[in-house]
Design an enzyme around this catalytic site. Structure first.
Site, mmCIF file in Angstrom:
data_model
loop_
_atom_site.group_PDB
_atom_site.id
_atom_site.type_symbol
_atom_site.label_atom_id
_atom_site.label_comp_id
_atom_site.label_asym_id
_atom_site.label_seq_id
_atom_site.Cartn_x
_atom_site.Cartn_y
_atom_site.Cartn_z
ATOM 1 N N GLU A 1 -4.232 10.582 4.939
ATOM 2 C CA GLU A 1 -3.372 9.441 4.622
ATOM 3 C C GLU A 1 -2.172 9.916 3.811
ATOM 4 O O GLU A 1 -2.267 10.874 3.045
ATOM 5 C CB GLU A 1 -4.207 8.393 3.858
ATOM 6 C CG GLU A 1 -3.471 7.170 3.381
ATOM 7 C CD GLU A 1 -2.835 6.315 4.466
ATOM 8 O OE1 GLU A 1 -2.106 6.871 5.313
ATOM 9 O OE2 GLU A 1 -3.011 5.086 4.428
ATOM 10 N N ASP A 2 -1.035 9.264 3.984
ATOM 11 C CA ASP A 2 0.149 9.658 3.228
ATOM 12 C C ASP A 2 0.037 9.250 1.763
ATOM 13 O O ASP A 2 0.263 10.045 0.867
ATOM 14 C CB ASP A 2 1.441 9.097 3.860
ATOM 15 C CG ASP A 2 1.404 7.585 4.101
ATOM 16 O OD1 ASP A 2 0.365 6.943 3.820
ATOM 17 O OD2 ASP A 2 2.417 7.045 4.590
ATOM 18 N N ASP B 1 -2.171 3.251 -2.149
ATOM 19 C CA ASP B 1 -1.536 2.349 -3.112
ATOM 20 C C ASP B 1 -2.624 1.426 -3.661
ATOM 21 O O ASP B 1 -3.281 1.756 -4.638
ATOM 22 C CB ASP B 1 -0.398 1.604 -2.410
ATOM 23 C CG ASP B 1 0.443 0.761 -3.359
ATOM 24 O OD1 ASP B 1 0.056 0.602 -4.522
ATOM 25 O OD2 ASP B 1 1.493 0.247 -2.926
ATOM 26 N N GLY C 1 -5.295 0.754 -1.890
ATOM 27 C CA GLY C 1 -6.524 1.235 -1.263
ATOM 28 C C GLY C 1 -6.958 0.361 -0.105
ATOM 29 O O GLY C 1 -7.936 0.657 0.576
ATOM 30 N N THR D 1 -5.681 -0.207 2.887
ATOM 31 C CA THR D 1 -5.638 0.457 4.198
ATOM 32 C C THR D 1 -6.865 1.336 4.415
ATOM 33 O O THR D 1 -7.549 1.228 5.432
ATOM 34 C CB THR D 1 -4.376 1.345 4.301
ATOM 35 O OG1 THR D 1 -3.232 0.555 3.969
ATOM 36 C CG2 THR D 1 -4.220 1.936 5.685
ATOM 37 N N ASP E 1 8.756 6.526 4.435
ATOM 38 C CA ASP E 1 10.065 5.993 4.781
ATOM 39 C C ASP E 1 10.468 4.804 3.919
ATOM 40 O O ASP E 1 9.638 4.101 3.367
ATOM 41 C CB ASP E 1 10.054 5.510 6.231
ATOM 42 C CG ASP E 1 9.238 4.235 6.387
ATOM 43 O OD1 ASP E 1 8.042 4.262 6.043
ATOM 44 O OD2 ASP E 1 9.798 3.202 6.804
HETATM 45 P P1 XMP Z 1 -2.508 0.422 0.463
HETATM 46 O O1 XMP Z 1 -2.094 -0.634 -0.506
HETATM 47 O O2 XMP Z 1 -3.150 -0.114 1.678
HETATM 48 O O3 XMP Z 1 -1.121 1.054 0.898
HETATM 49 O O4 XMP Z 1 -3.315 1.529 -0.207
HETATM 50 C C1 XMP Z 1 -1.075 2.215 1.643
HETATM 51 C C2 XMP Z 1 0.080 2.170 2.585
HETATM 52 O O5 XMP Z 1 1.203 1.566 1.968
HETATM 53 C C3 XMP Z 1 2.365 2.290 2.244
HETATM 54 N N1 XMP Z 1 2.983 2.679 0.956
HETATM 55 C C4 XMP Z 1 4.160 3.287 0.808
HETATM 56 N N2 XMP Z 1 5.049 3.737 1.736
HETATM 57 N N3 XMP Z 1 6.439 4.521 -0.005
HETATM 58 C C5 XMP Z 1 6.185 4.335 1.310
HETATM 59 O O6 XMP Z 1 6.995 4.753 2.125
HETATM 60 C C6 XMP Z 1 5.613 4.107 -0.989
HETATM 61 O O7 XMP Z 1 5.892 4.306 -2.177
HETATM 62 C C7 XMP Z 1 4.405 3.454 -0.542
HETATM 63 N N4 XMP Z 1 3.350 2.921 -1.231
HETATM 64 C C8 XMP Z 1 2.505 2.450 -0.266
HETATM 65 C C9 XMP Z 1 1.965 3.450 3.089
HETATM 66 O O8 XMP Z 1 2.297 3.171 4.418
HETATM 67 C C10 XMP Z 1 0.475 3.570 2.972
HETATM 68 O O9 XMP Z 1 -0.152 3.944 4.160
HETATM 69 MG MG MG Z 2 6.536 2.827 5.535
#
Ligand code: XMP
Ligand code: MG
Length: 186
Positions: free
Chosen positions: A109-110, A113, A115, A117, A169
């Site tokens: 995972e990238d 945030d 959690g 996803t 992005d």
């Molecule tokens: P959750 O809240 O599900 O979020 O843990 C994870 C997804 O949110 C996106 N995300 C970001 N994308 N810059 C981004 O480009 C950020 O700072 C950021 N924070 C959350 C991301 O797609 C990730 O899979």
């Molecule tokens: Mg994005």
């Protein structure tokens, strides 16, 4: 051009400015360490790396190339993130075609945030009875407690500020930056 670089380690994307947080060198060094750890734990297991699209594709492509043994790669597309705020429900848009039963999975995972996803996706994977699931996130924000998820390997823990680069992005732009840049607020 909507994305411009300035000499002070800043990038400007549309209406926003971002400051360099992790240089390409720092990123690559950290990815090599994560790859070495995964080689330790997963060599001989033919793990299936599952990259969550779109953001994790850059990280995943570097990570598999520092994994020093046989492995396979798959991709899954989950619901997206709108603008700079985490939003809405998570749902699988494009699934994996491989049979996961008995496989050793490495979820890539990238950024974690809230959690949400990963929480959703790990439950989905668990139902298919893999042999093991290991989660690797390039970045983790402090809110990662809202939906507690096990993340075995983290690239960097960061502040709760929006970041771009290395696959991440802002409104579609910035994924090709080799370093990570943090939003300059205010
Ligand atoms: P959750 O809240 O599900 O979020 O843990 C994870 C997804 O949110 C996106 N995300 C970001 N994308 N810059 C981004 O480009 C950020 O700072 C950021 N924070 C959350 C991301 O797609 C990730 O899979
Ligand atoms: Mg994005």
């Amino acid at each position: 051009m909507s994305m411009t670089a300035s000499p002070d380690n800043q990038v400007h994307i549309r209406d926003l400015s971002f400051q360099l947080l992790f240089s390409e060198t720092m990123v690559q060094e950290r990815v090599r360490a994560l790859g070495a750890a995964l080689t330790e734990s997963h060599a001989g297991l033919n793990p299936l790396f599952i990259s969550i699209l779109s953001g994790a594709f850059v990280f995943a492509s570097d990570l598999i190339r520092v994994f020093d043994d046989d492995c396979e790669v798959g991709f899954v597309k989950l619901s997206s993130y709108k603008g700079t705020r985490s939003s809405g429900d998570v749902q699988t848009v494009m699934g994996l075609e491989k049979d996961l039963h008995g496989r050793h999975l490495v979820v890539v995972e990238d950024i974690v945030d809230t959690g949400r996803t990963l929480h959703f996706f790990l439950n989905h994977l668990q139902e298919q009875e893999p042999a093991s699931i290991t989660t690797v996130a390039f970045l983790r924000k402090p809110h990662a407690v809202e939906f507690p998820v096990p993340v075995e390997h983290i690239g960097f823990d960061i502040e709760d500020k929006f970041v771009v680069g290395y696959g991440l992005d802002y409104d579609g732009l910035g994924r090709n930056l080799p370093g990570v840049y943090q939003l300059i607020e205010g």
